[in-house]
Enzyme design. Structure first.
Site, PDB file in Angstrom:
ATOM      1  N   SER A  76       0.825  -1.203   0.000  1.00  0.00           N
ATOM      2  CA  SER A  76       0.000   0.000   0.000  1.00  0.00           C
ATOM      3  C   SER A  76       0.862   1.257   0.000  1.00  0.00           C
ATOM      4  CB  SER A  76      -0.968  -0.035   1.183  1.00  0.00           C
ATOM      5  OG  SER A  76      -1.914   1.005   1.090  1.00  0.00           O
TER       6      SER A  76
ATOM      7  N   HIS B 167      -8.040  -0.355  -0.304  1.00  0.00           N
ATOM      8  CA  HIS B 167      -7.873  -1.522  -1.177  1.00  0.00           C
ATOM      9  C   HIS B 167      -9.188  -2.136  -1.632  1.00  0.00           C
ATOM     10  CE1 HIS B 167      -3.795  -0.816  -0.385  1.00  0.00           C
ATOM     11  NE2 HIS B 167      -3.938  -1.042   0.903  1.00  0.00           N
TER      12      HIS B 167
END
Length: 310
Positions: free
Chosen positions: A86, A195
Site C-alpha cells: 500500500s 484496497h
C-alpha cells in the site's frame, strides 16, 4: 542471491517511529529535507495524537522507509528489489529511483488527505486469520449491503486476510468469522476502507496529480504489491502508485514472485515486523529480517553476504 527491501503499510505505524531511526547522517539529512518540503518538523508527526491522522501516518511511513534505506545505502547495503504494501509502494519507488523524495512527500500528503476526506469516520479495516479466501468470501457476500459495504482487501497470506468496509459491518463479520473458525479477528489501526472500490474516486484524483510529475525507470526491480509481479514500464508504475489504494493487496504473491526471481534476504524497513512475519514462510531457505531491533552493522553485513556470489 538477491536482496529484497520491503516497506510496510498503514497499520504498522507506532508512536516515536521517526525518533527511533538510527543516529546517522543519512537519516538526519532525510528528516531535514522532509522538514524543508513539508514546512513542518516531521518529528512532530509521530506522536500518538498526531498518528490519529491518516496524513501523518502515511508521511511517517514514507519518511521512515526512505531514511532507513538511505542509511543502509550509506553503509554499502543496497537492494536488488523493492516491494511495498500500500503506502509502502511510495518509499519503495523513491528507493528504486522512480520518483524524487520531494515529489513523493507532496503526493503522499495529498494521498492521505484524499483518503481521509473521503471517509472521515465510520469505516476501517479488520484482519481475519485462520480462514481461506474461499471460506471468507461467502461471509462477506452475505453481510455486504450498499449502506454497510464490505470488501476483501488484502490477501497477505493464504489464511491471513484483511477486509475493508463500514464499522458496523466489520463488527458483524468478525463475529461470523470467529464462529466459522477464525483463530484471530482484529480491527486494524486504519480509519479508511483501503484496497477496494470505495477509494476509486480518491485514487483517480491522485492519478491526476501524479501525472504532472516525471518518473524514471527503476534501478532495483520494483515489485507491485497489488499485481504481485515486477513492473518495468513507467505508465504501469505510475498507475500502480496512484491506484493501489483502491486495489487488493496481493502480498503473498508479491514475495513469492521475489523469491522466484532469486531473492533470499528480505529486509523490512521501519516500522515494525508485520511484513517479516508474512514473508518468512515464503523464504523457506532464505532469511527475513526487520531493521528494528537489529544493529546497523549486522544488517549491512547480512546484505553484503546475501549479495556475494555463492
Amino acid at each position: 542471491m538477491s536482496v529484497l527491501f520491503t516497506f510496510p503499510g498503514q497499520g504498522s505505524q507506532r508512536p516515536g517511529m521517526l525518533h527511533a531511526l538510527p543516529d546517522h547522517p543519512a537519516a538526519s539529512a532525510t528528516l531535514e529535507r522532509a522538514h524543508a518540503v513539508l514546512g513542518r518538523d516531521p518529528l512532530q508527526l509521530d506522536h500518538a495524537d498526531a498518528l490519529a491522522s491518516t496524513v501523518a501516518v502515511q508521511l511517517c511511513l514514507l519518511i521512515a522507509g526512505v531514511a532507513m534505506a538511505r542509511v543502509l545505502a550509506a553503509e554499502g547495503a543496497r537492494p536488488d528489489m523493492v516491494a511495498g504494501l500500500s503506502i509502502g509502494a511510495w518509499p519503495a519507488a523513491v528507493v528504486a529511483g522512480v520518483i524524487d523524495f520531494d515529489a513523493a512527500l507532496q503526493l503522499v500528503a495529498l494521498r492521505g488527505r484524499l483518503m481521509e476526506q473521503a471517509y472521515p469516520s465510520g469505516y476501517g479495516m479488520a484482519a481475519i486469520v485462520g480462514l481461506s479466501v474461499a471460506q471468507l468470501e461467502p461471509l462477506i457476500a452475505a453481510l455486504h449491503t450498499p449502506a454497510a459495504p464490505l470488501h476483501l482487501a488484502n490477501l497477505n497470506a493464504p489464511t491471513q486476510l484483511v477486509v475493508a468496509g463500514a464499522d458496523s459491518a466489520l463488527e458483524r463479520l468478525m463475529e461470523c468469522a470467529r464462529r466459522a473458525g477464525a483463530t484471530l479477528t482484529r480491527r486494524l489501526a486504519m480509519s479508511v476502507p483501503s484496497h477496494c472500490a470505495l477509494l476509486d474516486a480518491p485514487a483517480a484524483q491522485l492519478a491526476e496529480a501524479l501525472a504532472t510529475h516525471p518518473l524514471r525507470r527503476p534501478g532495483p526491480l520494483y515489485l507491485s504489491g497489488s499485481r504481485g509481479r515486477v513492473l518495468f514500464e513507467m505508465d504501469a508504475i505510475r498507475d500502480d502508485l496512484a491506484f493501489n489504494m483502491a486495489r487488493q493487496v496481493r502480498w503473498h504473491d508479491t514475495v513469492r514472485h521475489a523469491y522466484e526471481r532469486g531473492a533470499r534476504l528480505a529486509l523490512e524497513m521501519p516500522s515494525g515486523n508485520v511484513l517479516s512475519g508474512l514473508t518468512r514462510p515464503v523464504f523457506s531457505d532464505g532469511r527475513v529480517l526487520c531493521c528494528e531491533h537489529n544493529r546497523l552493522d549486522f544488517l549491512a553485513q547480512q546484505v553484503a553476504c546475501a549479495a556475494s556470489p555463492a
